[in-house]
Design a protein around this motif. Structure first.
Motif, PDB file in Angstrom:
ATOM      1  N   LEU A  20       1.047  -1.373   0.137  1.00  0.00           N
ATOM      2  CA  LEU A  20       0.064   0.043   0.148  1.00  0.00           C
ATOM      3  C   LEU A  20       0.957   1.387   0.187  1.00  0.00           C
ATOM      4  O   LEU A  20       0.662   2.534  -1.463  1.00  0.00           O
ATOM      5  N   ALA A  21       1.782   1.833   0.949  1.00  0.00           N
ATOM      6  CA  ALA A  21       3.034   2.533   0.269  1.00  0.00           C
ATOM      7  C   ALA A  21       3.328   2.865  -0.802  1.00  0.00           C
ATOM      8  O   ALA A  21       3.595   4.038  -1.309  1.00  0.00           O
ATOM      9  N   PRO A  22       3.819   2.171  -1.642  1.00  0.00           N
ATOM     10  CA  PRO A  22       4.096   2.246  -2.409  1.00  0.00           C
ATOM     11  C   PRO A  22       3.072   3.180  -2.962  1.00  0.00           C
ATOM     12  O   PRO A  22       3.464   3.410  -4.273  1.00  0.00           O
ATOM     13  N   LEU A  23       2.372   2.217  -3.374  1.00  0.00           N
ATOM     14  CA  LEU A  23       0.910   2.338  -4.475  1.00  0.00           C
ATOM     15  C   LEU A  23       0.329   4.265  -3.700  1.00  0.00           C
ATOM     16  O   LEU A  23       0.172   4.712  -5.038  1.00  0.00           O
ATOM     17  N   ARG A  24       0.574   4.360  -2.820  1.00  0.00           N
ATOM     18  CA  ARG A  24       0.230   5.857  -2.151  1.00  0.00           C
ATOM     19  C   ARG A  24       0.956   6.809  -2.598  1.00  0.00           C
ATOM     20  O   ARG A  24       0.861   7.617  -2.562  1.00  0.00           O
ATOM     21  N   LEU A  25       2.050   6.385  -2.663  1.00  0.00           N
ATOM     22  CA  LEU A  25       3.696   6.974  -2.902  1.00  0.00           C
ATOM     23  C   LEU A  25       3.321   7.593  -4.778  1.00  0.00           C
ATOM     24  O   LEU A  25       3.505   8.437  -5.044  1.00  0.00           O
ATOM     25  N   LEU A  26       2.726   6.636  -5.837  1.00  0.00           N
ATOM     26  CA  LEU A  26       2.913   6.086  -6.441  1.00  0.00           C
ATOM     27  C   LEU A  26       1.380   8.017  -6.918  1.00  0.00           C
ATOM     28  O   LEU A  26       1.713   8.126  -7.826  1.00  0.00           O
ATOM     29  N   ARG A  27       0.519   7.480  -5.974  1.00  0.00           N
ATOM     30  CA  ARG A  27      -1.083   8.351  -6.217  1.00  0.00           C
ATOM     31  C   ARG A  27      -0.552   9.908  -5.606  1.00  0.00           C
ATOM     32  O   ARG A  27      -0.504  10.358  -6.723  1.00  0.00           O
ATOM     33  N   SER A  60      10.838  -4.965  -4.762  1.00  0.00           N
ATOM     34  CA  SER A  60       9.847  -6.091  -4.826  1.00  0.00           C
ATOM     35  C   SER A  60      10.719  -7.208  -4.152  1.00  0.00           C
ATOM     36  O   SER A  60      10.323  -7.831  -2.904  1.00  0.00           O
ATOM     37  N   GLY A  61      11.601  -8.110  -4.528  1.00  0.00           N
ATOM     38  CA  GLY A  61      12.837  -9.216  -4.234  1.00  0.00           C
ATOM     39  C   GLY A  61      12.678 -10.721  -5.401  1.00  0.00           C
ATOM     40  O   GLY A  61      11.455 -10.286  -5.613  1.00  0.00           O
ATOM     41  N   VAL A  62      13.350 -11.237  -4.754  1.00  0.00           N
ATOM     42  CA  VAL A  62      13.026 -12.425  -5.916  1.00  0.00           C
ATOM     43  C   VAL A  62      11.552 -13.082  -5.151  1.00  0.00           C
ATOM     44  O   VAL A  62      11.127 -13.635  -6.408  1.00  0.00           O
ATOM     45  N   HIS A  91       7.224 -20.743   3.689  1.00  0.00           N
ATOM     46  CA  HIS A  91       6.628 -20.432   4.538  1.00  0.00           C
ATOM     47  C   HIS A  91       7.428 -18.507   4.247  1.00  0.00           C
ATOM     48  O   HIS A  91       7.894 -18.070   5.997  1.00  0.00           O
ATOM     49  N   MET A  92       7.286 -17.937   3.744  1.00  0.00           N
ATOM     50  CA  MET A  92       6.577 -16.725   3.622  1.00  0.00           C
ATOM     51  C   MET A  92       5.880 -16.216   2.814  1.00  0.00           C
ATOM     52  O   MET A  92       5.653 -15.333   1.802  1.00  0.00           O
ATOM     53  N   ALA A  93       5.084 -17.283   2.710  1.00  0.00           N
ATOM     54  CA  ALA A  93       3.454 -16.750   2.116  1.00  0.00           C
ATOM     55  C   ALA A  93       2.735 -15.337   1.960  1.00  0.00           C
ATOM     56  O   ALA A  93       2.577 -14.720   0.597  1.00  0.00           O
ATOM     57  N   ALA A  94       3.510 -15.089   3.417  1.00  0.00           N
ATOM     58  CA  ALA A  94       2.372 -13.402   3.367  1.00  0.00           C
ATOM     59  C   ALA A  94       3.057 -12.456   2.759  1.00  0.00           C
ATOM     60  O   ALA A  94       2.678 -11.970   1.702  1.00  0.00           O
ATOM     61  N   TYR A  95       4.440 -12.522   2.977  1.00  0.00           N
ATOM     62  CA  TYR A  95       5.318 -11.727   2.783  1.00  0.00           C
ATOM     63  C   TYR A  95       5.671 -12.044   1.401  1.00  0.00           C
ATOM     64  O   TYR A  95       6.143 -10.820   0.155  1.00  0.00           O
ATOM     65  N   SER A  96       5.737 -12.954   0.624  1.00  0.00           N
ATOM     66  CA  SER A  96       6.139 -12.993  -0.889  1.00  0.00           C
ATOM     67  C   SER A  96       4.348 -12.458  -1.467  1.00  0.00           C
ATOM     68  O   SER A  96       4.463 -11.737  -2.661  1.00  0.00           O
ATOM     69  N   ALA A  97       3.445 -12.469  -1.012  1.00  0.00           N
ATOM     70  CA  ALA A  97       1.906 -12.040  -1.672  1.00  0.00           C
ATOM     71  C   ALA A  97       2.494 -10.156  -1.591  1.00  0.00           C
ATOM     72  O   ALA A  97       1.868  -9.545  -2.231  1.00  0.00           O
ATOM     73  N   SER A  98       2.961 -10.103  -0.723  1.00  0.00           N
ATOM     74  CA  SER A  98       2.718  -8.641  -0.260  1.00  0.00           C
ATOM     75  C   SER A  98       3.978  -7.573  -1.312  1.00  0.00           C
ATOM     76  O   SER A  98       3.407  -6.884  -1.886  1.00  0.00           O
ATOM     77  N   LYS A  99       4.833  -8.657  -1.650  1.00  0.00           N
ATOM     78  CA  LYS A  99       5.840  -7.800  -2.612  1.00  0.00           C
ATOM     79  C   LYS A  99       5.728  -8.181  -4.024  1.00  0.00           C
ATOM     80  O   LYS A  99       6.189  -7.729  -4.527  1.00  0.00           O
ATOM     81  N   ALA A 100       4.938  -9.469  -4.220  1.00  0.00           N
ATOM     82  CA  ALA A 100       4.395  -9.608  -5.785  1.00  0.00           C
ATOM     83  C   ALA A 100       3.379  -8.628  -5.867  1.00  0.00           C
ATOM     84  O   ALA A 100       3.140  -8.377  -7.298  1.00  0.00           O
ATOM     85  N   ALA A 101       2.873  -8.119  -5.234  1.00  0.00           N
ATOM     86  CA  ALA A 101       1.876  -6.957  -5.083  1.00  0.00           C
ATOM     87  C   ALA A 101       2.319  -5.876  -5.509  1.00  0.00           C
ATOM     88  O   ALA A 101       1.723  -4.777  -6.769  1.00  0.00           O
ATOM     89  N   SER A 102       3.619  -4.983  -4.666  1.00  0.00           N
ATOM     90  CA  SER A 102       4.372  -4.304  -5.793  1.00  0.00           C
ATOM     91  C   SER A 102       4.880  -4.692  -7.122  1.00  0.00           C
ATOM     92  O   SER A 102       4.270  -3.697  -7.770  1.00  0.00           O
ATOM     93  N   TRP A 103       5.269  -5.240  -6.959  1.00  0.00           N
ATOM     94  CA  TRP A 103       4.964  -6.036  -8.367  1.00  0.00           C
ATOM     95  C   TRP A 103       4.500  -5.810  -9.590  1.00  0.00           C
ATOM     96  O   TRP A 103       4.630  -5.496 -10.536  1.00  0.00           O
TER      97      TRP A 103
END
Length: 238
Positions: free
Chosen positions: A115-122, A144-146, A154-166
């Protein structure tokens, strides 16, 4: 702008979030060396000032609040009168099976990483568009990262947040291309910034040896200066 067109940052205003972090401080110094006038944003203003970057403005901003990203953008406009670039280097990580990640952790992951990058872009789209109209280029970079390309157990929530950024960067890039604003996502392999030792929840699994932060930061700055539009994992050579 073609990807091989050099970008001159001399005297141009650039905002860096997470500027005191493992990558943020290195990216900030690289941008300063390229002549940018910086606004450094983080939660601890003393750490930002301790970076010792001449001429940089600093602002303590909590990006998890709804108005935090807009306040970060306004800090850059107040300090330098314009905004030609943004690098969102703030980020948090959490570990553990998705069934065990609590709501507060999920909220923090998505607030900072998505959400932070979305709001920054907006908030930044209008001044970035104005800057691009004058010089032919402006940019917003997310990191976003690899895990965005290769979601990890074991990093599903983190992966999802970074995939959203991508996904944000990919879609917004098309929206702003005609305005000559580049929205660039960087997806470096695991990097030894120390972030994995400071998770907001859980404990890191055994990770492979990561890239040096200097290598990753230099590559990001080089991409900004070269007019590149995407930085997949393969672009980091690791």
């Amino acid at each position: 702008m073609p990807a091989d067109t050099a970008v001159d940052l001399s005297g141009r205003s650039v905002l860096v979030t997470g500027a005191a972090g493992g990558l943020g401080r290195l990216v900030s110094r690289g941008l300063a060396d390229a002549g940018a006038r910086l606004t450094l944003v983080g939660r601890d203003e003393e750490r930002l000032r301790a970076l010792g970057i001449d001429g940089a403005a600093t602002a303590s901003v909590d990006l998890t609040t709804p108005d935090g990203p807009a306040r970060a953008v306004q800090a850059a406009l107040d300090a330098h009168g314009s905004l030609a670039g943004v690098v969102h280097a703030a980020g948090v990580v959490a570990f553990g099976p998705v069934a065990e990640v609590d709501d507060d952790t999920v909220d923090e992951l998505f607030l900072v990483n998505a959400l932070a990058p979305l709001r920054l872009l907006r908030a930044a789209s209008a001044p970035l568009t104005e800057a691009a109209a004058e010089t032919g280029d402006a940019f917003l970079v997310t990191i976003s990262g690899v895990v965005a390309e290769k979601p990890t157990a074991h990093m599903a929530a983190y992966s999802a947040s970074k995939a959203a950024s991508w996904a944000l960067a990919a879609a917004a890039s098309g929206e702003l291309r005609r305005a000559k604003v580049r929205v660039v996502d960087a997806r470096p392999p695991h990097t030894e910034t120390g972030l994995a030792t400071r998770p907001v929840a859980g404990s890191a699994p055994r990770l492979p040896q990561g890239l040096r932060p200097e290598q990753v930061a230099d590559r990001i700055v080089a991409a900004i200066l070269a007019g590149e539009r995407d930085l997949p994992t393969s672009a980091f050579g690791g």
